[in-house]
Design an enzyme around this catalytic site. Structure first.
Site, PDB file in Angstrom:
ATOM      1  N   HIS A  31       6.567   2.326  19.238  1.00 44.28           N
ATOM      2  CA  HIS A  31       5.515   2.700  18.288  1.00 44.28           C
ATOM      3  C   HIS A  31       5.602   4.197  17.908  1.00 44.28           C
ATOM      4  CE1 HIS A  31       1.231   1.438  16.853  1.00 44.28           C
ATOM      5  NE2 HIS A  31       1.767   2.315  16.020  1.00 44.28           N
ATOM      6  N   GLU A  46       0.851  -4.147  23.169  1.00 43.63           N
ATOM      7  CA  GLU A  46       1.418  -2.861  23.622  1.00 43.63           C
ATOM      8  C   GLU A  46       0.669  -2.341  24.834  1.00 43.63           C
ATOM      9  OE1 GLU A  46       1.696  -0.153  20.299  1.00 43.63           O
ATOM     10  OE2 GLU A  46       2.655  -1.707  19.091  1.00 43.63           O
ATOM     11  N   GLY A  49       0.853  -1.188   0.000  1.00 40.52           N
ATOM     12  CA  GLY A  49       0.000   0.000   0.000  1.00 40.52           C
ATOM     13  C   GLY A  49       0.888   1.238   0.000  1.00 40.52           C
ATOM     14  N   ARG A  50       0.312   2.329   0.478  1.00 45.12           N
ATOM     15  CA  ARG A  50       1.040   3.607   0.430  1.00 45.12           C
ATOM     16  C   ARG A  50       2.405   3.519   1.118  1.00 45.12           C
ATOM     17  NH1 ARG A  50      -4.490   5.705   1.316  1.00 45.12           N
ATOM     18  NH2 ARG A  50      -4.211   4.674   3.309  1.00 45.12           N
ATOM     19  N   ILE A  51       2.427   2.941   2.336  1.00 46.51           N
ATOM     20  CA  ILE A  51       3.688   2.948   3.095  1.00 46.51           C
ATOM     21  C   ILE A  51       4.687   1.964   2.475  1.00 46.51           C
ATOM     22  CG2 ILE A  51       4.744   2.568   5.360  1.00 46.51           C
ATOM     23  CD1 ILE A  51       2.049   3.502   6.608  1.00 46.51           C
ATOM     24  N   THR A 107       6.837  -2.151  11.217  1.00 53.02           N
ATOM     25  CA  THR A 107       6.292  -0.841  11.596  1.00 53.02           C
ATOM     26  C   THR A 107       4.780  -0.826  11.383  1.00 53.02           C
ATOM     27  OG1 THR A 107       6.799  -0.038   9.369  1.00 53.02           O
ATOM     28  CG2 THR A 107       8.386   0.502  11.100  1.00 53.02           C
ATOM     29  N   SER A 108       4.163  -2.018  11.260  1.00 55.55           N
ATOM     30  CA  SER A 108       2.718  -2.051  10.984  1.00 55.55           C
ATOM     31  C   SER A 108       1.936  -2.230  12.287  1.00 55.55           C
ATOM     32  CB  SER A 108       2.390  -3.126   9.941  1.00 55.55           C
ATOM     33  OG  SER A 108       2.732  -4.417  10.409  1.00 55.55           O
ATOM     34  N   ARG A 109       1.620  -3.461  12.622  1.00 54.57           N
ATOM     35  CA  ARG A 109       0.964  -3.749  13.897  1.00 54.57           C
ATOM     36  C   ARG A 109       1.614  -4.996  14.490  1.00 54.57           C
ATOM     37  NH1 ARG A 109      -0.543   0.742  13.817  1.00 54.57           N
ATOM     38  NH2 ARG A 109      -2.670   1.549  13.928  1.00 54.57           N
TER      39      ARG A 109
HETATM   40  C1  GLV Z   1       0.002   4.356  13.662  1.00 50.58           C
HETATM   41  O1  GLV Z   1       0.365   3.276  13.986  1.00 50.58           O
HETATM   42  C2  GLV Z   1      -1.113   4.589  12.796  1.00 50.58           C
HETATM   43  O2  GLV Z   1      -1.835   3.643  12.444  1.00 50.58           O
HETATM   44  O3  GLV Z   1      -1.330   5.748  12.440  1.00 50.58           O
END
Ligand code: GLV
Length: 327
Positions: free
Chosen positions: A286, A268, A156-158, A237-239
């Site tokens: 996070h 978390e 996706g975008r990221i 860096t997602s979940r």
């Molecule tokens: C951060 O984790 C977001 O989803 O914006």
């Protein structure tokens, strides 16, 4: 006409609060303490808009306790903390903050990738602990980044923004997703579509960019980790729940992979002691989108969604279509 009311469940950047205050009477939980459903409901009585963070659980129970709320603006791109179906069924809009945090999160994914490959966490701990007693040719050797294969789970975008940054490192870029991206996008990002098995087998750096959904929970588990190169690194860096953390800790301990960079965790803010004990893991709290500019933009978009709603417009970044207006 009385002004509409909004409740902001925790502190957000002032830019968002000021924007909201142009239209709403705004109450903010300035304690910045995570509130329970009953506390949110108490403060949100009479509020049409609720501004939430990813630490808030927004479900049918909370919405039933807040009968006046008609829009929930979640200040995050991910909205796995929200039961969207429950909101839709109750006639409540849900909005997120897509787009504005793409580049900032991609920057962080790269920072984490570099830190993990070159052991920056360990190196910094060594200096701070007064253990740097002189240069050594075998000291803190890491893995090269340039020229390697970057694998992206989720395009996706990221994921795309992470791919674009790999050009400067002359990397081969592979990705997997539910669907293949258009050819023009693949050319622009220099990325090749592969299946999951190929991604796992060939990536030197596997960076995760899928949303948390039932089908992506534990996307990376023991069998996947065992299928990776022993020299490979995992970056998340997602979940957190996209990775089976117990399996990851085993992989880091046993050398199935070389290291991991994690900005997110399964539960978390809890971090498993097994992970804390792994020197080959770089662990962050996070902070993917945590730049001053981006957090301002996220808060502002959340406010804009609430404002659009009271003006009778579609919230610009709504993720649902409420089936009926709330009675
Ligand atoms: C951060 O984790 C977001 O989803 O914006």
């Amino acid at each position: 006409m009385p002004r509409p009311k909004a409740f902001v469940t925790r502190v957000i950047p002032e830019a968002g609060i000021e924007r909201l205050a142009g239209v709403f009477d705004v109450d903010v939980n300035r304690d910045d303490r995570q509130l329970g459903a009953a506390e949110i409901a108490q403060r949100a009585q009479g509020c049409q808009a609720l501004v939430t963070l990813l630490t808030d659980r927004v479900d049918g129970n909370l919405l039933d306790l807040c009968p006046d709320v008609r829009i929930v603006a979640n200040v995050a791109v991910g909205y796995d903390n929200v039961d969207v179906a429950a909101a839709t069924a109750r006639g409540v809009w849900i909005a997120n903050t897509p787009g504005v945090l793409t580049e900032t999160t991609a920057d962080l994914a790269w920072a984490l990738l570099m830190a993990t490959a070159r052991r920056l966490g360990e190196a910094e701990r060594c200096v701070r602990a007064g253990k740097y007693h002189g240069w050594g040719i075998l000291m803190l050797l890491g893995g090269d980044v340039h020229g390697k294969t970057l694998g992206l789970a989720g395009f996706g975008r990221i994921g795309q923004a992470v791919a674009k940054r790999a050009r400067g490192f002359e990397m081969r870029v592979l990705y997997t997703d539910q669907q293949r991206a258009p050819e023009a996008l693949e050319r622009e990002t220099n990325a090749t579509f592969v299946d999951k098995a190929t991604l796992l087998a060939e990536s030197d750096f596997l960076s995760l960019h899928v949303p948390l959904l039932p089908q992506t929970r534990h996307w990376l588990g023991e069998s996947e980790l065992r299928a990776m190169k022993p020299t490979a690194y995992v970056i998340n860096t997602s979940r957190g729940p996209v990775i089976d953390e117990a399996a990851l800790a085993a992989a880091l301990r046993s050398g199935w992979i070389a290291g991991a960079g994690l900005d997110v965790f399964e539960r978390e803010p809890e971090v498993q002691p097994e992970l804390l004990a792994c020197e080959n893991a770089v662990l962050l709290p996070h902070i993917g989108s945590a730049s001053i500019e981006t957090r301002d933009r996220m808060a502002t978009i959340a406010a804009d969604n609430c404002i659009a709603f009271v003006r009778g417009e579609r919230p610009p970044t709504a993720v649902n279509e409420p089936v009926r207006a709330r009675a």
